[in-house]
Write an enzyme that holds these catalytic residues in place. Structure first.
Site, PDB file in Angstrom:
ATOM      1  N   LYS A 182       0.823  -1.204   0.000  1.00  0.00           N
ATOM      2  CA  LYS A 182       0.000   0.000   0.000  1.00  0.00           C
ATOM      3  C   LYS A 182       0.858   1.254   0.000  1.00  0.00           C
ATOM      4  CE  LYS A 182      -2.361  -1.064   3.701  1.00  0.00           C
ATOM      5  NZ  LYS A 182      -3.364  -1.010   4.777  1.00  0.00           N
ATOM      6  N   HIS A 208     -12.116  -7.365  -3.392  1.00  0.00           N
ATOM      7  CA  HIS A 208     -12.867  -7.022  -4.601  1.00  0.00           C
ATOM      8  C   HIS A 208     -14.327  -6.712  -4.262  1.00  0.00           C
ATOM      9  CE1 HIS A 208      -9.865  -7.668  -7.730  1.00  0.00           C
ATOM     10  NE2 HIS A 208      -9.464  -8.750  -7.081  1.00  0.00           N
ATOM     11  N   GLN A 377      -0.702   0.151 -23.858  1.00  0.00           N
ATOM     12  CA  GLN A 377      -1.679  -0.879 -24.218  1.00  0.00           C
ATOM     13  C   GLN A 377      -1.008  -2.243 -24.234  1.00  0.00           C
ATOM     14  OE1 GLN A 377      -4.915   0.341 -25.106  1.00  0.00           O
ATOM     15  NE2 GLN A 377      -5.478  -1.745 -24.595  1.00  0.00           N
TER      16      GLN A 377
END
Length: 470
Positions: A182, A208, A377
């Site tokens: 973190k 999640h 990408q």
């Protein structure tokens, strides 16, 4: 006799010279053509094609224009999506689970991408209001505003989450130390966080957490972390997320589960409780589902991978959470899809894994924040390397039929927002150029008027001095 002959001979000679001179003036392009006149191609060589004249080109049909040989275009830089690199692996999701890999990102070929820099032609499929297309958030990082990142599995959320903590140009950047999962993202001059995400606050609302969990959990968590003296001030929560093509996302999750991922520590909180084992059974008897085949993965009817994006974006309390007997399946699916579309449309921002550069552009315009380096990408992914037949692809689309509808809706809204933002940017640029030209004209007019005034003053002084001298 000789003089008469010379006169008759002189007339045609002068006429010939006049014709040659006039021909040179009238047809100057003859020089190159006449120079090569008579040169024939050697045996075995093809004659180079002659360029058609404007008259013949006007008479030829448009189809024939495209068939004519043309010069190749100049080389361009690599377009978005050509820098294909394999995605690295990520940190552990939970104790005892194998490492979660970086969410792979792959871009669909963008057939609308222009080559000349102009806006491509886009045909929208859904009708959205101007409010839906206009996204500008007055994000007050020094106040109490918070960005909440809803991280859906295998949508490129890990990469985007790292952009949020490491790649945004801020007055006080996030502090990320080596070896720690973190980062500390404090407001300038305060010990309060402005970002609620995996890499800033961790999985504070569960592994999640979906929209139902976050909207009920985040406000309480932030109130506990905030100073008591700030509780009287209002706080704005700006929810953001990433979506991905359902087939690619499903295959990526299957490969991830095949390597041992489970996400079994997820809470799935809804209406104040987690689902019972009868409401949410597991698809595997052991600790994980390692080595599962694609057919086995698809055959589990209560696999949470099916329509995961709709489920994680919808308000599950509207359909009785995970209780499938609360209403019939058709009504449940309709409510879930409409709720997911509504929540997605009302979010401050969402991006698409297949369009990384456009995602970056829209985020920067929405929050008025700039990224330090451009998004990359990823084209070479585990999902893209999976070869499936048409029958398997159709089966995946059927299992994710809600996600397929949501993604078409999201993709159309995303493209319309992008084009709308580009049009506003072009309008601002044109207005700025007009204003600059207007200021330049005013400056030139002011300078000329001063020069004219100085000239008149000089003429008046000369005249007065002459009068005195007279």
């Amino acid at each position: 006799m000789d003089e008469r002959f010379n006169k008759w001979l002189l007339t045609p000679v002068l006429t010939l010279l006049f014709v040659v001179i006039m021909y040179q003036y009238v047809s100057p392009s003859c020089t190159s053509s006449c120079t090569n006149f008579g040169e024939q191609p050697r045996a075995g060589e093809a004659r180079p094609p002659a360029a058609p004249s404007p008259a013949r080109r006007a008479q030829a049909p448009p189809e024939e224009w495209e068939r004519r040989p043309q010069l190749p275009p100049p080389p361009r830089g690599p377009p978005e999506g050509t820098q294909g690199v394999a995605a690295p692996e990520d940190e552990e999701e939970e104790p005892g689970d194998p490492e979660e890999e970086e969410e792979e990102e792959e871009e669909e070929p963008d057939s609308e991408a222009p080559e000349n820099g102009s806006l491509p032609r886009f045909v929208p499929r859904f009708n959205f209001t101007l409010k839906d297309l206009t996204r500008f958030v007055d994000f007050n990082i020094k106040g109490r505003d918070v960005i909440v990142f809803l991280h859906i599995q295998k949508t490129g959320g890990t990469t985007f989450g790292r952009h949020l903590v490491k790649n945004i140009r801020l007055e006080q950047p996030c502090s990320c130390k080596a070896g720690q999962k973190k980062c500390t993202c404090h407001r300038p001059g305060k010990k309060e966080t402005w970002l609620f995400s995996r890499f800033s606050t961790g999985w504070s609302c569960g592994l999640h957490a979906d929209w139902t969990e976050l909207t009920n959990c985040v406000p309480a968590i932030m109130e506990k972390k905030d100073c008591p003296r700030n509780h009287s001030h209002t706080r704005n929560f700006y929810y953001i997320t990433m979506l991905r093509d359902p087939v690619s996302r499903y295959l990526s999750e299957w490969k991830h589960v095949q390597r041992g991922a489970t996400w079994k520590t997820s809470l799935h909180m809804c209406d104040g409780r987690s689902p019972t084992p009868d409401e949410l059974p597991t698809c595997y008897p052991g600790d994980d589902w390692s080595g599962v085949s694609l057919r086995e993965f698809m055959d589990c009817s209560y696999n949470l991978a099916n329509n995961r994006q709709v489920r994680m974006l919808a308000d599950l309390s509207l359909v009785g959470c995970y209780n499938l007997t609360f209403m019939n399946e058709s009504e449940r699916n309709t409510i879930l899809l409409q709720s997911a579309k509504s929540n997605l449309k009302n979010m401050a921002f969402f991006g698409l894994t297949e369009f990384q550069r456009k995602t970056q552009f829209l985020f920067e315009r929405t929050f008025n924040l700039k990224f330090i380096s451009p998004f990359t990408q990823f084209n070479i992914t585990r999902a893209s390397n999976v070869e499936i037949n048409e029958g398997a692809r159709q089966r995946i689309e059927e299992l994710n039929f809600l996600d397929m509808q949501l993604y078409e809706f999201a993709k159309d809204l995303f493209q319309q927002r992008y084009h709308h933002a580009k049009q506003l940017e072009h309008q601002r640029d044109r207005q700025k150029r007009r204003e600059e030209r207007r200021l330049q004209r005013e400056h030139r007019a002011h300078r000329w008027s001063k020069e004219d005034g100085a000239t008149e003053g000089t003429v008046t002084e000369d005249y007065n001095s002459q009068v005195v001298r007279w």
